[in-house]
Scaffold this motif. Structure first.
Motif, PDB file in Angstrom:
ATOM      1  N   ILE A  85       0.832  -1.210   0.133  1.00 44.21           N
ATOM      2  CA  ILE A  85      -0.110   0.170   0.017  1.00 44.21           C
ATOM      3  C   ILE A  85       0.914   1.256  -0.233  1.00 44.21           C
ATOM      4  O   ILE A  85       1.811   1.342   0.829  1.00 44.21           O
ATOM      5  CB  ILE A  85      -0.864   0.156   1.254  1.00 44.21           C
ATOM      6  CG1 ILE A  85      -1.729  -1.178   1.415  1.00 44.21           C
ATOM      7  CG2 ILE A  85      -1.887   1.332   1.365  1.00 44.21           C
ATOM      8  CD1 ILE A  85      -1.489  -1.921   2.444  1.00 44.21           C
ATOM      9  N   ALA A  86       0.839   2.207  -0.836  1.00 46.76           N
ATOM     10  CA  ALA A  86       1.491   3.298  -0.900  1.00 46.76           C
ATOM     11  C   ALA A  86       0.670   4.585  -0.614  1.00 46.76           C
ATOM     12  O   ALA A  86      -0.484   4.631  -1.182  1.00 46.76           O
ATOM     13  CB  ALA A  86       2.250   3.331  -2.368  1.00 46.76           C
ATOM     14  N   GLY A  87       1.136   5.690  -0.106  1.00 41.43           N
ATOM     15  CA  GLY A  87       0.299   6.919  -0.084  1.00 41.43           C
ATOM     16  C   GLY A  87       1.374   8.239   0.149  1.00 41.43           C
ATOM     17  O   GLY A  87       2.529   8.072   0.470  1.00 41.43           O
ATOM     18  N   LYS A  88       0.931   9.155  -0.553  1.00 44.57           N
ATOM     19  CA  LYS A  88       1.561  10.487  -0.183  1.00 44.57           C
ATOM     20  C   LYS A  88       2.132  10.974   1.207  1.00 44.57           C
ATOM     21  O   LYS A  88       3.107  11.610   1.361  1.00 44.57           O
ATOM     22  CB  LYS A  88       1.327  11.542  -1.266  1.00 44.57           C
ATOM     23  CG  LYS A  88       1.056  11.215  -2.582  1.00 44.57           C
ATOM     24  CD  LYS A  88       0.440  12.403  -3.252  1.00 44.57           C
ATOM     25  CE  LYS A  88       0.104  11.965  -4.748  1.00 44.57           C
ATOM     26  NZ  LYS A  88      -1.108  12.956  -5.407  1.00 44.57           N
ATOM     27  N   ARG A  89       1.084  10.746   2.047  1.00 42.93           N
ATOM     28  CA  ARG A  89       0.858  11.148   3.337  1.00 42.93           C
ATOM     29  C   ARG A  89       0.521  10.035   4.078  1.00 42.93           C
ATOM     30  O   ARG A  89      -0.238   9.189   3.656  1.00 42.93           O
ATOM     31  CB  ARG A  89       0.068  12.411   3.623  1.00 42.93           C
ATOM     32  CG  ARG A  89       0.521  13.629   3.028  1.00 42.93           C
ATOM     33  CD  ARG A  89       1.864  14.122   3.361  1.00 42.93           C
ATOM     34  NE  ARG A  89       2.343  15.229   2.600  1.00 42.93           N
ATOM     35  CZ  ARG A  89       2.900  15.548   1.561  1.00 42.93           C
ATOM     36  NH1 ARG A  89       3.077  14.288   0.759  1.00 42.93           N
ATOM     37  NH2 ARG A  89       3.079  16.575   1.019  1.00 42.93           N
ATOM     38  N   LEU A  90       1.315   9.838   5.350  1.00 39.12           N
ATOM     39  CA  LEU A  90       0.771   8.617   6.198  1.00 39.12           C
ATOM     40  C   LEU A  90       0.327   8.906   7.444  1.00 39.12           C
ATOM     41  O   LEU A  90       1.151   9.975   8.236  1.00 39.12           O
ATOM     42  CB  LEU A  90       2.148   7.777   6.415  1.00 39.12           C
ATOM     43  CG  LEU A  90       1.934   6.603   7.230  1.00 39.12           C
ATOM     44  CD1 LEU A  90       0.760   5.716   6.810  1.00 39.12           C
ATOM     45  CD2 LEU A  90       3.208   5.849   7.469  1.00 39.12           C
ATOM     46  N   LEU A  91      -0.793   8.697   8.057  1.00 38.56           N
ATOM     47  CA  LEU A  91      -1.023   8.926   9.269  1.00 38.56           C
ATOM     48  C   LEU A  91      -1.324   8.054  10.115  1.00 38.56           C
ATOM     49  O   LEU A  91      -1.980   6.844   9.827  1.00 38.56           O
ATOM     50  CB  LEU A  91      -2.742   9.737   9.348  1.00 38.56           C
ATOM     51  CG  LEU A  91      -3.399   9.896  10.672  1.00 38.56           C
ATOM     52  CD1 LEU A  91      -2.558  10.884  11.456  1.00 38.56           C
ATOM     53  CD2 LEU A  91      -4.708  10.550  10.611  1.00 38.56           C
ATOM     54  N   LEU A  92      -0.542   7.866  11.158  1.00 39.60           N
ATOM     55  CA  LEU A  92      -0.649   6.688  11.954  1.00 39.60           C
ATOM     56  C   LEU A  92      -1.360   6.817  13.428  1.00 39.60           C
ATOM     57  O   LEU A  92      -1.422   7.737  14.066  1.00 39.60           O
ATOM     58  CB  LEU A  92       0.986   6.355  12.643  1.00 39.60           C
ATOM     59  CG  LEU A  92       1.914   5.869  11.450  1.00 39.60           C
ATOM     60  CD1 LEU A  92       3.219   5.851  12.260  1.00 39.60           C
ATOM     61  CD2 LEU A  92       1.454   4.694  10.978  1.00 39.60           C
ATOM     62  N   ALA A  93      -2.471   6.107  13.518  1.00 39.59           N
ATOM     63  CA  ALA A  93      -3.376   6.049  14.438  1.00 39.59           C
ATOM     64  C   ALA A  93      -3.533   4.673  15.258  1.00 39.59           C
ATOM     65  O   ALA A  93      -4.713   4.106  15.259  1.00 39.59           O
ATOM     66  CB  ALA A  93      -4.760   6.601  14.015  1.00 39.59           C
ATOM     67  N   THR A  94      -2.604   4.140  15.594  1.00 37.39           N
ATOM     68  CA  THR A  94      -2.117   2.828  15.949  1.00 37.39           C
ATOM     69  C   THR A  94      -2.406   2.518  17.408  1.00 37.39           C
ATOM     70  O   THR A  94      -2.420   1.330  17.830  1.00 37.39           O
ATOM     71  CB  THR A  94      -0.731   2.168  15.362  1.00 37.39           C
ATOM     72  OG1 THR A  94      -0.009   3.363  15.828  1.00 37.39           O
ATOM     73  CG2 THR A  94      -0.838   2.021  14.073  1.00 37.39           C
ATOM     74  N   GLY A  95      -2.881   3.459  18.199  1.00 35.28           N
ATOM     75  CA  GLY A  95      -3.156   3.241  19.653  1.00 35.28           C
ATOM     76  C   GLY A  95      -2.229   2.682  20.566  1.00 35.28           C
ATOM     77  O   GLY A  95      -1.130   2.823  20.310  1.00 35.28           O
ATOM     78  N   VAL A  96      -2.873   2.238  21.496  1.00 35.44           N
ATOM     79  CA  VAL A  96      -2.069   1.485  22.763  1.00 35.44           C
ATOM     80  C   VAL A  96      -2.796   0.256  23.198  1.00 35.44           C
ATOM     81  O   VAL A  96      -3.824   0.192  22.970  1.00 35.44           O
ATOM     82  CB  VAL A  96      -1.962   2.539  23.919  1.00 35.44           C
ATOM     83  CG1 VAL A  96      -1.160   4.023  23.604  1.00 35.44           C
ATOM     84  CG2 VAL A  96      -3.126   2.916  24.778  1.00 35.44           C
ATOM     85  N   THR A  97      -2.057  -0.473  23.865  1.00 32.54           N
ATOM     86  CA  THR A  97      -2.710  -1.553  24.489  1.00 32.54           C
ATOM     87  C   THR A  97      -2.676  -1.655  25.992  1.00 32.54           C
ATOM     88  O   THR A  97      -1.458  -1.509  26.477  1.00 32.54           O
ATOM     89  CB  THR A  97      -2.663  -2.991  23.876  1.00 32.54           C
ATOM     90  OG1 THR A  97      -2.734  -2.953  22.525  1.00 32.54           O
ATOM     91  CG2 THR A  97      -3.109  -4.137  24.499  1.00 32.54           C
TER      92      THR A  97
END
Ligand SMILES: Cc1cc2nc3c(=O)[nH]c(=O)nc-3n(C[C@H](O)[C@H](O)[C@H](O)COP(=O)(O)OP(=O)(O)OC[C@H]3O[C@@H](n4cnc5c(N)ncnc54)[C@H](O)[C@@H]3O)c2cc1C
Length: 308
Positions: free
Chosen positions: A104-116
């Motif tokens: 998967i490729a994107g010009k911009r990347l937003l990480l919203a991967t959270g915590v556990t």
């Protein structure tokens, strides 16, 4: 890592909790091509009923909030992939991600991967959370334990801070030690005593639900509480951010500026992965800020001749 068939999206969002879903909705409404990738382990799933989510006077479950955001997202042409992103790489023109679904490729990347949250060793953790006898987040739900008998379970300093925080809500707080923790320093004992908080030095041997209460076994004794806050800490999912060169703080939270940009050009973070105030409203607000900054940074697209 070479792209096989994937076209370059304007933005890729990793994480489909409230932050990721909100960001994808904003970006789609900014007429950006968006991919949302989610491994399906959102913390929001564990919320039996939230009473501080805006607009719901009688509270709302985390699953309901998630479902409403998913329905809203389906109004827009966002490609959603249910998979785990294993690797991320920054090329001159794009961010390239690898998952079991392919590249998967994107010009911009937003990480919203959270915590556990690190759970206590006890049977049926999820059922205890649902019943409200086990809790993780005093900011979320200390109001619900006003006047109750509240235990705090921790393996160190965090437990002292959490017990003192909770003392504002109940006069009946007791701190319990996890096995193998460092024990309490004299200064910590003094702070607890000043706040009228009791503690038990014997490490906890077992925890289990006891009807509508929770029971802790320690050195042959047992104590019953109405609710137990587990303060064993959490795991911040900032591995992708770190692999891309983003700075993190001592806990592992991704460091961001006022626009939710990291120190890596084109890389943004929002939600629990970037914040010490782990709240849905904060996650959504951060996502709105990040998405707006990404839209601005990508610049206007005058190639479209129609409204389509
Ligand atoms: C028991 C409990 C009660 C709570 N109560 C409240 C409350 O009352 N009010 C409140 O405001 N907040 C509450 N919270 C906190 C709230 O759930 C979080 O603040 C919120 O879910 C954060 O949203 P997020 O989108 O940042 O992360 P999350 O919701 O955790 O979503 C992150 C998503 O990213 C995915 N992901 C991670 N890594 C990858 C990867 N490499 N590839 C693909 N996907 C990935 C995960 O699988 C997950 O689906 C509570 C939390 C808990 C545990």
């Amino acid at each position: 890592m070479q792209p096989r068939h994937e076209t370059l999206a304007d933005a890729v969002v990793v994480g489909g909790g409230p932050a990721g879903l909100m960001a994808a909705i904003y970006l789609a409404r900014f007429r950006r091509s968006v991919r949302l990738i989610d491994a399906g382990q959102s913390r929001i799933e564990k919320i039996p009923r939230s009473h501080n989510y805006p607009g719901f006077a009688d509270g709302i479950s985390g699953a309901q909030v998630r479902d409403m955001l998913r329905v809203q997202l389906h109004n827009y042409p966002v490609r959603v992939l249910e998979t785990f992103v294993e690797r991320a790489e920054r090329a001159p023109d794009a961010f390239r991600l690898e998952s079991q679904e392919g590249p998967i490729a994107g010009k911009r990347l937003l990480l919203a991967t959270g915590v556990t949250d690190i759970p206590p060793a006890m049977p049926h953790v999820r059922a205890a959370l649902d019943a409200g006898v086990l809790r993780y987040c005093p900011v979320c739900d200390a109001y619900e334990v006003i006047g109750k008998t509240v235990g705090v379970y921790a393996d160190g300093r965090a437990g002292v801070a959490e017990a003192i925080y909770l003392r504002h809500f109940s006069a009946d707080i007791m701190l319990f030690m996890a096995q193998g923790g460092p024990g309490l320093a004299p200064e910590e004992r003094r702070r607890l005593a000043d706040a009228g908080i009791r503690w038990n030095d014997a490490p906890v041997e077992a925890i289990r639900r006891h009807g509508e209460r929770i029971e802790l076994m320690h050195a042959g004794a047992r104590t019953l509480c109405d609710t137990l806050y587990c303060a064993l800490g959490l795991t911040v999912h900032s591995q992708l951010a770190q692999a891309l060169g983003a700075s993190v703080d001592e806990t592992g939270y991704v460091e961001i500026d006022a626009h939710h940009a990291t120190n890596v050009p084109g890389l943004y973070a929002a939600g629990d992965v970037s914040s010490g105030l782990n709240q849905i409203a904060v996650a959504m607000g951060g996502a709105a800020i990040a998405a707006s900054a990404i839209h601005r940074e990508l610049g206007p697209d005058w190639s479209r001749r129609t409204g389509a």
